[in-house]
Design a protein around this motif. Sequence first.
Motif, PDB file in Angstrom:
ATOM      1  N   VAL A  88       0.858  -1.177   0.000  1.00 20.45           N
ATOM      2  CA  VAL A  88       0.000   0.000   0.000  1.00 20.45           C
ATOM      3  C   VAL A  88       0.899   1.233   0.000  1.00 20.45           C
ATOM      4  O   VAL A  88       1.622   1.488   0.972  1.00 20.45           O
ATOM      5  CB  VAL A  88      -0.942   0.035   1.212  1.00 20.45           C
ATOM      6  N   TYR A  89       0.876   1.982  -1.085  1.00 25.43           N
ATOM      7  CA  TYR A  89       1.649   3.207  -1.223  1.00 25.43           C
ATOM      8  C   TYR A  89       0.755   4.358  -0.776  1.00 25.43           C
ATOM      9  O   TYR A  89      -0.293   4.614  -1.375  1.00 25.43           O
ATOM     10  CB  TYR A  89       2.106   3.383  -2.671  1.00 25.43           C
ATOM     11  N   ALA A  90       1.144   5.040   0.302  1.00 24.55           N
ATOM     12  CA  ALA A  90       0.254   6.001   0.942  1.00 24.55           C
ATOM     13  C   ALA A  90       1.069   7.025   1.708  1.00 24.55           C
ATOM     14  O   ALA A  90       2.248   6.803   1.999  1.00 24.55           O
ATOM     15  CB  ALA A  90      -0.689   5.272   1.902  1.00 24.55           C
ATOM     16  N   PRO A  91       0.449   8.172   2.070  1.00 18.21           N
ATOM     17  CA  PRO A  91       1.135   9.098   2.970  1.00 18.21           C
ATOM     18  C   PRO A  91       1.637   8.369   4.212  1.00 18.21           C
ATOM     19  O   PRO A  91       1.028   7.401   4.680  1.00 18.21           O
ATOM     20  CB  PRO A  91       0.046  10.122   3.301  1.00 18.21           C
ATOM     21  N   ALA A  92       2.750   8.857   4.754  1.00 18.08           N
ATOM     22  CA  ALA A  92       3.479   8.117   5.779  1.00 18.08           C
ATOM     23  C   ALA A  92       2.648   7.809   7.021  1.00 18.08           C
ATOM     24  O   ALA A  92       2.908   6.818   7.711  1.00 18.08           O
ATOM     25  CB  ALA A  92       4.736   8.901   6.167  1.00 18.08           C
ATOM     26  N   ASP A  93       1.664   8.625   7.323  1.00 14.11           N
ATOM     27  CA  ASP A  93       0.875   8.434   8.542  1.00 14.11           C
ATOM     28  C   ASP A  93      -0.252   7.426   8.371  1.00 14.11           C
ATOM     29  O   ASP A  93      -1.025   7.193   9.305  1.00 14.11           O
ATOM     30  CB  ASP A  93       0.292   9.778   8.998  1.00 14.11           C
TER      31      ASP A  93
END
Length: 250
Positions: A88-93
């Motif tokens: 899952v490529y997503a914002p770090a949070d």
Amino acid sequence: MKVTIVGCSGSYPGPDSPASCYLIESDGFRMLLDLGSGSLGALQRHIGLYDVDAICLTHLHADHCLDLCSYHVARTYGPAAPYPMVPVYAPADAPRRLWAAYGMPEEPGLETAFDFVGLAPGTFEVGPFTVTARQVNHPVEAYGFRVANGEKSVAYSGDTGESNELVKLATGADLLLCEASFLDGPDLPPGLHLTGRQAAEHAAQADVGRLVLTHLVPWNDQATVLDQATRGGYDGPVELARSGAVYDLA
């Protein structure tokens, strides 16, 4: 490369569509751009529940990511669990935020089902796809994506206000999935969303092959959204997104 609109409703699921979710397929590989509210159910009309190979999340508003919590349940407790981890490529949070939304503190985090990779502006490979991420103009950390396979490409705005980065991302793309949440009017808040006209202006600057207006908020009159898009100076084909629509870029 095949693009299927699973969900295109803006801000919350509408009567005819779940929230944002787009299925990109090539060479037997299946990747999702966003997995918003209500989209996991509609996704199963197109592929099997466990056939997702990767997920890219533009940002962490519920209408773009919340069904990852439901998908965690399916992949953690399904009849053949445990299933392989999905990147899952997503914002770090994302791991912390989605674990909080999942609301089961006695269980491990969502990392038991998903391999989270923090996003940053740049280009990376996912299966047969080359994915480029750029930050766009929204109140939270938010990205637009360009997905390419060979000479074919699709650009997706995610949620954004007017953005030069979106133009760069979409330049020459065969298909632009561009949000059109607002209707033209006075005193629209800056840096939040686009109108249909503004989406068409971005498409014209980027010289894309086709414009599909997405993130369609149910309380808007969609015919008006489309009409306003005709005033943005874009000469190519333009249409409203529709749940279940398929675009074959082969």
